[in-house]
Scaffold this motif. Sequence first.
Motif, mmCIF file in Angstrom:
data_model
loop_
_atom_site.group_PDB
_atom_site.id
_atom_site.type_symbol
_atom_site.label_atom_id
_atom_site.label_comp_id
_atom_site.label_asym_id
_atom_site.label_seq_id
_atom_site.Cartn_x
_atom_site.Cartn_y
_atom_site.Cartn_z
ATOM 1 N N TYR A 121 0.843 -1.189 0.000
ATOM 2 C CA TYR A 121 0.000 0.000 0.000
ATOM 3 C C TYR A 121 0.885 1.248 0.000
ATOM 4 O O TYR A 121 1.766 1.382 0.866
ATOM 5 N N PRO A 122 0.681 2.173 -0.955
ATOM 6 C CA PRO A 122 1.452 3.429 -0.946
ATOM 7 C C PRO A 122 1.028 4.288 0.244
ATOM 8 O O PRO A 122 -0.150 4.308 0.614
ATOM 9 N N VAL A 123 1.983 5.004 0.825
ATOM 10 C CA VAL A 123 1.708 5.794 2.025
ATOM 11 C C VAL A 123 2.044 7.262 1.782
ATOM 12 O O VAL A 123 3.171 7.602 1.424
ATOM 13 N N THR A 124 1.055 8.119 1.948
ATOM 14 C CA THR A 124 1.268 9.570 1.947
ATOM 15 C C THR A 124 1.178 10.061 3.387
ATOM 16 O O THR A 124 0.637 9.366 4.256
ATOM 17 N N ASN A 125 1.726 11.256 3.638
ATOM 18 C CA ASN A 125 1.670 11.818 4.998
ATOM 19 C C ASN A 125 2.167 10.795 6.017
ATOM 20 O O ASN A 125 1.510 10.513 7.024
ATOM 21 N N LEU A 126 3.330 10.245 5.767
ATOM 22 C CA LEU A 126 3.843 9.108 6.536
ATOM 23 C C LEU A 126 4.005 9.427 8.013
ATOM 24 O O LEU A 126 3.684 8.581 8.874
ATOM 25 N N THR A 127 4.508 10.607 8.347
ATOM 26 C CA THR A 127 4.749 10.921 9.758
ATOM 27 C C THR A 127 3.451 10.914 10.569
ATOM 28 O O THR A 127 3.435 10.435 11.713
ATOM 29 N N LYS A 165 -7.690 6.929 11.147
ATOM 30 C CA LYS A 165 -8.544 5.765 11.357
ATOM 31 C C LYS A 165 -9.615 5.629 10.277
ATOM 32 O O LYS A 165 -9.807 4.541 9.717
ATOM 33 N N VAL A 166 -10.304 6.726 9.990
ATOM 34 C CA VAL A 166 -11.415 6.683 9.036
ATOM 35 C C VAL A 166 -10.930 6.792 7.593
ATOM 36 O O VAL A 166 -11.389 6.053 6.710
ATOM 37 N N GLY A 167 -9.976 7.701 7.377
ATOM 38 C CA GLY A 167 -9.555 7.969 5.999
ATOM 39 C C GLY A 167 -8.584 6.974 5.415
ATOM 40 O O GLY A 167 -8.458 6.872 4.186
ATOM 41 N N TRP A 168 -7.877 6.215 6.273
ATOM 42 C CA TRP A 168 -6.872 5.290 5.729
ATOM 43 C C TRP A 168 -7.029 3.873 6.272
ATOM 44 O O TRP A 168 -7.140 2.914 5.512
ATOM 45 N N LEU A 169 -7.079 3.739 7.585
ATOM 46 C CA LEU A 169 -7.114 2.399 8.181
ATOM 47 C C LEU A 169 -8.386 1.648 7.795
ATOM 48 O O LEU A 169 -8.323 0.511 7.308
ATOM 49 N N ALA A 170 -9.540 2.265 8.021
ATOM 50 C CA ALA A 170 -10.812 1.589 7.710
ATOM 51 C C ALA A 170 -11.017 1.409 6.213
ATOM 52 O O ALA A 170 -11.693 0.472 5.777
ATOM 53 N N LYS A 171 -10.418 2.286 5.422
ATOM 54 C CA LYS A 171 -10.570 2.210 3.966
ATOM 55 C C LYS A 171 -9.807 1.031 3.380
ATOM 56 O O LYS A 171 -10.329 0.296 2.539
ATOM 57 N N HIS A 172 -8.565 0.836 3.836
ATOM 58 C CA HIS A 172 -7.717 -0.215 3.260
ATOM 59 C C HIS A 172 -7.739 -1.517 4.066
ATOM 60 O O HIS A 172 -7.472 -2.586 3.516
ATOM 61 N N PHE A 173 -8.045 -1.426 5.381
ATOM 62 C CA PHE A 173 -7.998 -2.623 6.228
ATOM 63 C C PHE A 173 -9.280 -2.728 7.056
ATOM 64 O O PHE A 173 -9.249 -2.653 8.288
#
Length: 581
Positions: A217-223, A337-345
């Motif tokens: 999975y590509p990661v933006t805003n990594l920090t 949590k909502v924008g990345w974690l729940a979307k991809h996992f």
Amino acid sequence: MNRDTELTNQWVEYLCIPALNGANDFTLLDFNRFRYKGVPSTTELKGEELNFELVNRDDLVKKIFTAINDREGVAVATKASIFDTARKHFVFCDSHNPPLQPLSDSAFSIQCEHISKRQRLGEIKDSTEGRMISSLNTLFRWLDIPTKHLLPKGAFSKHTQQENTRGYSDNDLKKILPLLRGIFKQLSTQFIENPESHVKAKVQQVTGNFTWKGKEYPVTNLTSKLIAAATYLLSYYTWCNSSVIFSLTRPSMSSHSPSENWHQMPAFKRRAFKTITVEIGENNRLEVPKYAMSFFDQLLIVSTILDPRPDGLLLPSFSFRTKKIQMMGSSRLNTFKVGWLAKHFPMLDDRGERLWPVIRRFRATGGELALAQKGIIEAAILLDNTPNVVATAYSGGNIHENMRMNQDVSLTLEQVARDRSEVEKAKQKVRDSQKIEVLAYEEYINRLSPINRSAHGSYCNDTSGIKGKKFTAKAISHQIIEKGESLVCADLLSCWSCEHQVLVESVPDIWCILSFRDCLEDSIYLHVDSNHFAKNFGKAIHIIDQRLKIMNSKIVKKARQKLADDGRHPLWVDAASVNLY
């Protein structure tokens, strides 16, 4: 601008105050908004076109501004909460048909009735109803407007619908924690290798990647994602609430620390108005998983890079808008949590409901665990709550696990009544009928039971299993114990080839293992010859050597140094200690 100056402009600067709300997020307490019908946003007011009606209530706005802004002895977050209550009150008054005069007796009574009606219709719970009316009452009280006569007795329902925060089940944690650990471990490694590339990148620029279950999975805003994952993990390990975790600064070593690797972090609890100390570290008496300490060591490195100040934040959040470090807040956690974690996992819990990390649920999980293992007093100390709060808020358990236990109990009692059999036989029938090996309550007890430490420094996660029963039978046959008594497995030599053995990478445990190994070697003079010795202890010594090779070399080195400095463990002083037959 002087406060007595007429408000001639559409937006006046001194009426807008920056603040941190209860979620630790930056917000603007813009009292200019109350001057307009419908309370429009600051962005809309400062726009080129103003399409909102200016209402003649500037004197009222100044009064609210003074009451909230000049209030002493009140936290900024509380002021932000009352400001939001005032905003909702003005919106309610403006939207009512006909419009109501804000902060009037009639407006207070009508809004309270509206809130109660929502509760009766099932739109909100009675606990929410009470909280909303209490906040509205506080707003009027700050403005010196009496409301006691407007609250008839018995007009509002009691808190009968309030639900405590549900802790996670064991299955829930097995889904959430490995994912969070994987995110933190992979992203922290990438960040440490090249911090500048991630800090200076644009918000939507891909600067890293995360691999999970064979997919990348590509990661933006990594920090931001890295610190968000760290925040949830730290909440699981420390059981702290969000306000405490957000405000933690990097720890300092204490002269009274139980071990060399022990960290203490002071934090201020706003509602309790006191400073507490959050501690994490290695100790022979406390059960701290190895991965918890490796996570914390890695977090300290990341934290120091992001915020190198001596008193820097433990969980610094980097703002791409201002290019500055700021305190972590709930809105940034929700974005992760909502924008990345729940979307991809996406994950589901045991009841088929959405599953994702929540700080207060990690705290509830820890509270339930402490209450079950340590009792209410120790749980209250660990959670920094009173025993009454612990008994009320942390004794409910997980709903799904409770239902499983109740079902198993009902089926077992049914079997006892139907067959007039013993409880153990009834339990076995329930296991057979449900095609399971362990009943829910037994599984719960086994999970909460502390892992058993053997005399030679290793641990066993199944002391009362099949091997424990065989060990008991052997003891009965040798008349060591009477029939009906039972022993846990204590076959010290067989431990080293048993699948239930657990080794912990701690200096005291490895010191004990090394002492046991030395005693085995020294016992060669008690044997007929070397073949006799090899037959008895050769296999165990070989396995111990192999296990030590795959353990942390630094910890093993410290344990060897302890053996050289302090001598052997008291249980394994000389060769006579290994007379195991």
